[in-house]
Structures are given as C-alpha cells and as structure tokens.
Design an enzyme around this catalytic site. Structure first.
Site, short mmCIF file in Angstrom:
data_model
loop_
_atom_site.label_atom_id
_atom_site.label_comp_id
_atom_site.label_asym_id
_atom_site.label_seq_id
_atom_site.Cartn_x
_atom_site.Cartn_y
_atom_site.Cartn_z
N GLY A 227 68.94 12.87 79.71
CA GLY A 227 69.57 14.09 79.25
C GLY A 227 71.04 14.10 79.63
O GLY A 227 71.48 13.42 80.57
N CYS A 228 71.84 14.89 78.92
CA CYS A 228 73.28 14.90 79.15
C CYS A 228 73.63 15.49 80.51
O CYS A 228 74.36 14.87 81.29
CB CYS A 228 73.99 15.65 78.03
SG CYS A 228 73.35 17.31 77.70
N TYR A 229 73.12 16.69 80.82
CA TYR A 229 73.39 17.27 82.13
C TYR A 229 72.83 16.38 83.24
O TYR A 229 73.45 16.19 84.30
CB TYR A 229 72.75 18.65 82.25
CG TYR A 229 73.34 19.72 81.39
CD1 TYR A 229 74.67 20.11 81.52
CD2 TYR A 229 72.57 20.39 80.44
CE1 TYR A 229 75.21 21.12 80.74
CE2 TYR A 229 73.09 21.40 79.66
CZ TYR A 229 74.41 21.77 79.81
OH TYR A 229 74.94 22.77 79.04
N ALA A 230 71.64 15.84 83.00
CA ALA A 230 71.00 15.00 84.01
C ALA A 230 71.83 13.76 84.31
O ALA A 230 71.91 13.32 85.46
CB ALA A 230 69.60 14.60 83.54
N THR A 231 72.45 13.18 83.28
CA THR A 231 73.29 12.01 83.50
C THR A 231 74.39 12.31 84.50
O THR A 231 74.63 11.54 85.45
CB THR A 231 73.90 11.53 82.17
OG1 THR A 231 72.84 11.13 81.28
CG2 THR A 231 74.84 10.36 82.38
#
Length: 301
Positions: free
Chosen positions: A114-118
């Site tokens: 995921g983008c935030y997770a990255t």
C-alpha cells in the site's frame, strides 16, 4: 527476452498506470481482453494461463476470487490489500532489506504494498531492526496524499469546481494499511494512523513524530539518520538525507518516479523528532512499485 503480462482490472487507476509504464518497455507484450469478455471467468483464466505474470488490480474480494480462478503455477502480482500479510505471499517492497529482491524474484505470489504502508514501513523497519525503536512503542502516523489514490468518487469530488481543499478520513482509526505496517515493520503495538487528502493530484508525505528521550539509549537525530543511510545502502530508489532537515517539504516532488525520500527533522532542545517519507502515491506507492516487482519476477528484463 520477452514477457507476456495480463492486467486483470486494467481500467482502474493502478492498472492504467502499470499499463502505461509497461508500454514503454521493450520485450513486454500486454494481454488485453475485449470489453465484452473482460469479466468472463473463462476468458480471464485463459489470459492468466498464457501470461508470464498476471497483475491483479481489483477490489479485495475480486482479487481473492481471481487467485482461485488462476491455473496451477500461474505467477501473480496482487495490487490489492487482500494478500499483503497472507501466508505464502511475498511482500513487494524490494527495499525492505538486502534479501527482499531475491525473494520477490523467486516468488509465484507477490503482494504489492500500500502507498501509506510503503512510507511508514520505510521509516519504521530500519529503526526497529537496529534496536532504536521498540516493537511495542506507542506511535502515531500522520500522512497526506494526493486525491488520485482515493478512487473515482474522491477524484470526481476534487476535480469538480470548488473541490475540498483538505480532508481527514479513516477516522474510525482502522485503515486497511495498518496490518501490513505492523507486520512488515515489526510493530507489536497498533499505531494510531490518521490519513488525509489534499487538493492536489499526486504525491504523498508520511510523518511519524518521536520523543527521543523515550527511546532506548535516547538516540540522536544524527544516529537515526545514519541508521537509514546504512540500511538503504543497497537501495538506489531510496534517498536518505543526512543529518537534520530544516526546510519545507512539498508532497509532489517525486511525482512520476519510483523514488522515496527519507528526512529526519528534529529539535534537540526538546528531544523531539519527526521522521518523514516522501513518495508518489501512484509511483512508488502503486504502479511504479508494481513494475519494479514485475522486473524482478521476470529476471529484470
């Protein structure tokens, strides 16, 4: 070397982004289905069987159904949330550590992050590995993204006349990226995560504040900065800025790239620090990471 790629769900934002990037690469053939057949199970299964890798750009339940539909031995890269911490799947953040690219290259099942997770994992994992940040640390994560990652309704809202300037969301504090943030960073205590959307199309900032005097050994900002430099020494797409950063940051500086920047901002008089990751929510946070993973799965063609 040539490779055949089938994108199941190519009409969505991530699917379109992946297809656009792949069309500019030599040796890549995209398998496409006619509009009338793109949801037919038989046609999709046949496309998966003829592809070297299938990319799933589908809602979570549809992605799980697609995996069941896939023929034995099919290699799959899933861009949904469905399999990011599932057994048998390799997490597609190639910079996690020096061994991760090899794991992705050898895998038949890869889950795109995921983008935030990255951004959050890029900030947390090195410090937990180095022993600077306890697994059970109380943490808050604040992030702002461009509206392009929010789906058709959000995009339409922001592109309409007088669209919202800024929105907090996920205020039930149960955002779908939290499980992968915890597992891949090594957290044992659930962080408090508050995402937001600004009135700009692309770009992302992920911020994690810290009280340095509450951490083991009270590490200095410079020690934290050095820990990032050492951890990402193998990763050309991760840019670690040395020392303390004191300027301003705009979220869209890395748009249309697969890069991620890490900044450490601090005030030593108060033992306060803020860790910041900057990335393109459609690049390193989605389509760019997917293409990076595809290259690894295909032998870096």
């Amino acid at each position: 070397m040539s490779a055949r790629i089938f994108i199941d769900g190519q009409a969505g934002t991530t699917g379109l982004g992946i297809a656009q990037r792949l069309r500019g690469m030599p040796g890549i053939e995209l398998i496409t289905l006619e509009e009338a057949h793109r949801k037919e199970p038989k046609a999709r299964a046949e496309a998966m069987a003829s592809a070297d890798v299938t990319v799933l750009c589908l809602p979570d339940d549809a992605a799980r159904e697609a995996v069941e539909l896939a023929p034995p031995g099919a290699r799959i890269l899933d861009a949904s949330t469905a399999h990011r911490i599932a057994p048998g799947w390799v997490y597609g953040f190639a910079e996690l550590d020096a061994a991760q690219p090899g794991k992705i290259a050898a895998a038949t099942r890869v889950a795109n992050p995921g983008c935030y997770a990255t951004g959050a994992i890029a900030l947390l994992h090195p410090l937990i590995q180095a022993g600077m940040l306890p697994h059970g640390q109380h943490l808050s994560i604040n992030a702002v993204s461009g509206y392009s990652g929010g789906g058709k309704v959000m995009i339409a809202s922001h592109e309409a006349t007088n669209g919202p300037a800024f929105e907090l969301y996920g205020l039930g504090l149960a955002h779908k990226h939290i499980p992968e943030i915890m597992v891949l960073s090594g957290l044992s205590r659930r962080p408090l995560f508050v995402p937001s959307v600004g009135h700009f199309a692309q770009g992302m900032l992920v911020c994690i504040p810290l009280f340095l005097d509450q951490l083991p050994g009270s590490p200095t900002p410079y020690e934290i900065s050095e820990a990032y430099r050492e951890h990402y020494d193998h990763a050309p797409d991760i840019i670690t800025h040395p020392g303390i950063y004191g300027g301003t940051l705009e979220p869209d500086a890395l748009n249309d790239t697969n890069q991620l920047e890490i900044f450490v901002c601090a005030n030593g008089a108060f033992d306060h620090a803020v860790l910041i990751a900057r990335l393109d929510n459609l690049g390193k946070g989605a389509s760019g990471a997917a293409v990076q993973n595809l290259k690894l799965m295909l032998g870096d063609i």
